[in-house]
Design a protein around this motif. Structure first.
Motif, PDB file in Angstrom:
ATOM      1  N   MET A  46       0.600  -1.524  -0.053  1.00 41.81           N
ATOM      2  CA  MET A  46      -0.349  -0.036   0.083  1.00 41.81           C
ATOM      3  C   MET A  46       0.864   1.108   0.074  1.00 41.81           C
ATOM      4  O   MET A  46       1.964   1.312   0.676  1.00 41.81           O
ATOM      5  N   ASP A  47       0.768   2.425  -0.449  1.00 44.70           N
ATOM      6  CA  ASP A  47       1.334   3.019  -1.132  1.00 44.70           C
ATOM      7  C   ASP A  47       0.476   4.500   0.069  1.00 44.70           C
ATOM      8  O   ASP A  47      -0.229   4.739   0.129  1.00 44.70           O
ATOM      9  N   PHE A  48       1.140   4.483   1.311  1.00 44.22           N
ATOM     10  CA  PHE A  48       0.390   4.896   2.325  1.00 44.22           C
ATOM     11  C   PHE A  48       1.650   6.749   2.644  1.00 44.22           C
ATOM     12  O   PHE A  48       1.190   7.827   3.649  1.00 44.22           O
ATOM     13  N   MET A  49       2.290   6.937   1.156  1.00 41.20           N
ATOM     14  CA  MET A  49       2.820   7.981   1.339  1.00 41.20           C
ATOM     15  C   MET A  49       1.633   9.241   1.043  1.00 41.20           C
ATOM     16  O   MET A  49       1.355  10.276   1.286  1.00 41.20           O
ATOM     17  N   PHE A  50       0.799   8.302   0.204  1.00 41.17           N
ATOM     18  CA  PHE A  50      -0.247   9.081  -0.385  1.00 41.17           C
ATOM     19  C   PHE A  50      -1.682   9.461   0.402  1.00 41.17           C
ATOM     20  O   PHE A  50      -1.896  10.592   1.063  1.00 41.17           O
TER      21      PHE A  50
ATOM     22  N   PHE B 221      -3.407   2.816  -3.817  1.00 45.68           N
ATOM     23  CA  PHE B 221      -3.815   3.554  -3.293  1.00 45.68           C
ATOM     24  C   PHE B 221      -4.928   3.320  -2.357  1.00 45.68           C
ATOM     25  O   PHE B 221      -6.093   2.645  -2.243  1.00 45.68           O
ATOM     26  N   VAL B 222      -5.059   4.119  -1.159  1.00 45.78           N
ATOM     27  CA  VAL B 222      -5.878   3.987  -0.236  1.00 45.78           C
ATOM     28  C   VAL B 222      -5.886   5.538   0.641  1.00 45.78           C
ATOM     29  O   VAL B 222      -5.059   6.268   0.485  1.00 45.78           O
TER      30      VAL B 222
ATOM     31  N   PRO C 142      -7.350   0.288  -5.494  1.00 45.72           N
ATOM     32  CA  PRO C 142      -8.049   0.748  -4.816  1.00 45.72           C
ATOM     33  C   PRO C 142      -8.398   0.300  -3.615  1.00 45.72           C
ATOM     34  O   PRO C 142      -9.142  -0.932  -4.168  1.00 45.72           O
ATOM     35  N   ILE C 143      -8.011   0.893  -2.874  1.00 47.86           N
ATOM     36  CA  ILE C 143      -8.441  -0.061  -1.823  1.00 47.86           C
ATOM     37  C   ILE C 143     -10.023   0.772  -0.665  1.00 47.86           C
ATOM     38  O   ILE C 143      -8.782   1.800   0.084  1.00 47.86           O
ATOM     39  N   MET C 144     -10.816   0.962  -0.728  1.00 51.86           N
ATOM     40  CA  MET C 144     -11.551   1.259  -0.282  1.00 51.86           C
ATOM     41  C   MET C 144     -11.800   0.984   1.638  1.00 51.86           C
ATOM     42  O   MET C 144     -11.564   0.380   1.565  1.00 51.86           O
ATOM     43  N   TYR C 145     -11.745   2.171   2.311  1.00 49.95           N
ATOM     44  CA  TYR C 145     -12.720   1.748   4.339  1.00 49.95           C
ATOM     45  C   TYR C 145     -14.071   1.749   3.615  1.00 49.95           C
ATOM     46  O   TYR C 145     -14.484   2.471   3.593  1.00 49.95           O
TER      47      TYR C 145
END
Ligand code: NOJ
Length: 570
Positions: free
Chosen positions: A319-323, A350-351, A388-391
């Motif tokens: 996962m790109d947590f920098m985003f 993307f999250v 994308p990974i939605m929450y």
């Protein structure tokens, strides 16, 4: 990472921060395009479910697997292809499931293994795959392995965990600090040695240098693949190994919310051995064409890149947590982050939210235009190149509901860090299904309170409102599944000097989609010259737009936080 959680976690994570193909899966999105050589997970939309908070089918105030099964229809209609369920294994629930006491069962509070099988079958029927959460770094202190391990210095499982003598009386073996506060070492009186725990004391770290640990953990993933899971989200992968010589970590300036010195986790995170282990986990995953998603907090693209592995032999989806660390609507910063992940040698992931960070509705919202901003963010990250990974709840504009009194806090770090750190309860509240009592989540008082906004922000009401956040998400997700440029296309940043309008082109085989997002609170115009990309302005066709968005020739006009997604033909 949340703004609230950030100072606390980031200070400790500083070193990190410095074949089932789509068409072969029964019931897969019938209308979906793709499958052109891409593995299924590159075309899929993932959705994270916090099982305690999704649907409570037996009305005990806590969500469960049968509740999830009952909503497969909803998930399919929304446009979700795979759900990642945070840990639902037996657990004392100190860290709400991230303290596992049996890796091959389901906690009775969530149901049983047969409910799990039923959920897999229900998912299959609706084209929704199941991704489990794997917690390899630590177990619960109530896991039989640990109970045996602590029983004597010669116990069969002694070396399954990390035990050391203290430096001297009352002194832990070194200065390592638990991310959840205090020393990362706890003295166990039975054997008068310290055990290591990067997280809570109730989460002792496994010793991955012991081949028996490695074997049982790899076999466990295989066991779940055989049971029908399509992959794992790997928890806290960077923490799997520690320096065997236990060098002290460098101390940084200042203290965190728990009152501990800030520290650089140089010797207890991100060790090169992590990558050897990821390759082994990947080999097992490949036997079942499964996907590995990483909880990979990184500060730069080089670190992120390493998680993909040489020739892509580690995580398919780090996962790109920098985003998520761009916590403001800033086109230049988002452009930089996207360019960084685009330059990596793997598929972007993307999250914008999860169960550890303040909900995107609050992080990006300005308090006045939150719904418009929630739609803007949805239109943004769901149209980027990548998965994308939605929450859960993001699609209805769910907001954080932080506790206001320390005595109401459930997440232990919210109690130890109060009031600076309120814990993560706020982003974990029950899904808002309708405007009835408890937001339709349960007939009993839920384990966490729903925010007052459930009266307006709930699935039933938003389905009826064509202008709702939910309907925007549904439109974008439907487009994403059917439009080849959005599924397959390259990403080109446009108008890179524009500080208000974030815009880009997704193009594929002579067709393209233009996305223009006004990230400012004032109306904006943007002009596009797409000749360099081989497109003229003559063939634009609006696909999705906010109420006042308009186009004239090659000019787009957007109201505050307005958005436009348009097809562009040569
Ligand atoms: C990361 C998980 O997302 C978080 O919720 C948990 O507390 C820690 N890892 C420990 O497992």
């Amino acid at each position: 990472m949340s703004r609230r959680f950030a100072p606390f976690l980031q200070s400790l994570l500083l070193p990190l921060l410095l074949t089932l193909l789509c068409c072969g899966f029964a019931g897969a999105q019938a209308q979906a395009v793709g499958g052109q050589g891409h593995p299924w997970w590159q075309h899929a939309v993932f959705y994270e479910i916090y099982p305690r908070s999704f649907v409570d089918s037996n009305n005990d105030g806590v969500g469960d697997l049968n509740g999830i099964s009952s909503k497969m229809n909803y998930l399919h209609d929304l446009g979700v292809d795979a759900i990642w369920i945070t840990p639902c294994y037996p657990s004392p629930q100190v860290d709400f499931g991230y303290d596992v006491s049996d890796y091959r069962n389901i906690d009775p509070m969530y149901g049983s293994l047969s409910d799990f099988d039923h959920m897999v079958a229900a998912g299959k029927k609706h084209g929704v795959r199941i991704i489990m959460d794997f917690v390899p770094n630590h177990t619960s202190d109530q896991h039989p392995w640990f109970l045996d391990s602590k029983s004597s210095r010669t116990a069969p499982h002694r070396d399954w965990y990390i035990w050391r003598d203290g430096k001297g009386p009352g002194q832990p073996p070194n200065n390592w600090i638990s991310i959840f506060g205090g020393s990362a070492w706890t003295l166990d009186p039975t054997t008068n040695q310290y055990y290591y725990h990067y997280f809570y004391a109730q989460q002792p770290d496994l010793n991955w240098r012991n081949p028996a640990v490695e074997k049982v953990m790899l076999d466990t993933t295989r066991w779940w693949y055989k049971r029908g899971v399509s992959g794992f989200r790997l928890d806290a992968v960077d923490t799997l190994f520690e320096d065997p010589e236990l060098h002290d970590d460098p101390i940084l300036k200042g203290t965190n919310a728990q009152g501990d010195p800030n520290i650089e986790n140089r010797y207890n995170t991100n060790l090169p051995e992590v990558h050897d282990e990821l390759q082994k986990l990947r080999k097992v995953a490949d036997e079942s064409q499964a996907v590995l998603i990483g909880e990979t907090w990184t500060s730069n693209v080089a670190e992120l890149d390493r998680y993909y592995g040489q020739g892509g032999n580690e995580l398919q989806m780090p996962m790109d947590f920098m985003f998520t660390t761009v916590n403001k609507l800033s086109p230049p910063e988002f452009r930089r982050q996207i360019a960084a992940v685009e330059s990596a040698h793997g598929w972007p992931v993307f999250v914008i939210g999860n169960h550890d960070i303040v909900r995107s509705y609050n992080r990006y919202g300005d308090g006045k235009n939150n719904d418009a901003i929630a739609k803007l963010m949805g239109a943004f990250y769901l149209t980027l190149r990548g998965t994308p990974i939605m929450y859960y709840g993001e699609e209805i504009g769910m907001e954080n509901n932080d506790p206001t009194r320390k005595e109401d806090v459930k997440d232990p770090i919210g109690r130890t860090g109060w009031p600076q750190e309120k814990g993560r309860d706020g982003e974990r509240t029950p899904m808002q299904w309708n405007s009835s009592a408890n937001a339709g989540f349960s007939k009993t008082e839920p384990w966490l309170p729903v925010p007052a906004s459930y009266k307006t922000h709930n699935v039933a009401s938003e389905l009826k409102d064509p202008d709702s956040v939910l309907n925007l998400y549904k439109k974008v997700l439907a487009l994403r599944h059917t439009n080849e440029a959005l599924v397959e296309g390259s990403y080109t940043a446009l108008n890179q000097d524009d500080i208000n309008v974030m815009s880009y082109l997704r193009s594929y085989k002579g067709k393209a989609v233009l996305v223009a997002l006004n990230m400012s609170a004032s109306p904006q115009k943007a002009t596009f010259d797409l000749s360099a990309q081989g497109f003229s302005h003559a063939g634009w066709k609006t696909l999705i737009a906010s109420a006042q968005a308009s186009t004239k020739g090659n000019e787009v006009t957007l109201e505050p936080f307005g958005l436009l997604i348009a097809e562009v033909n040569p």
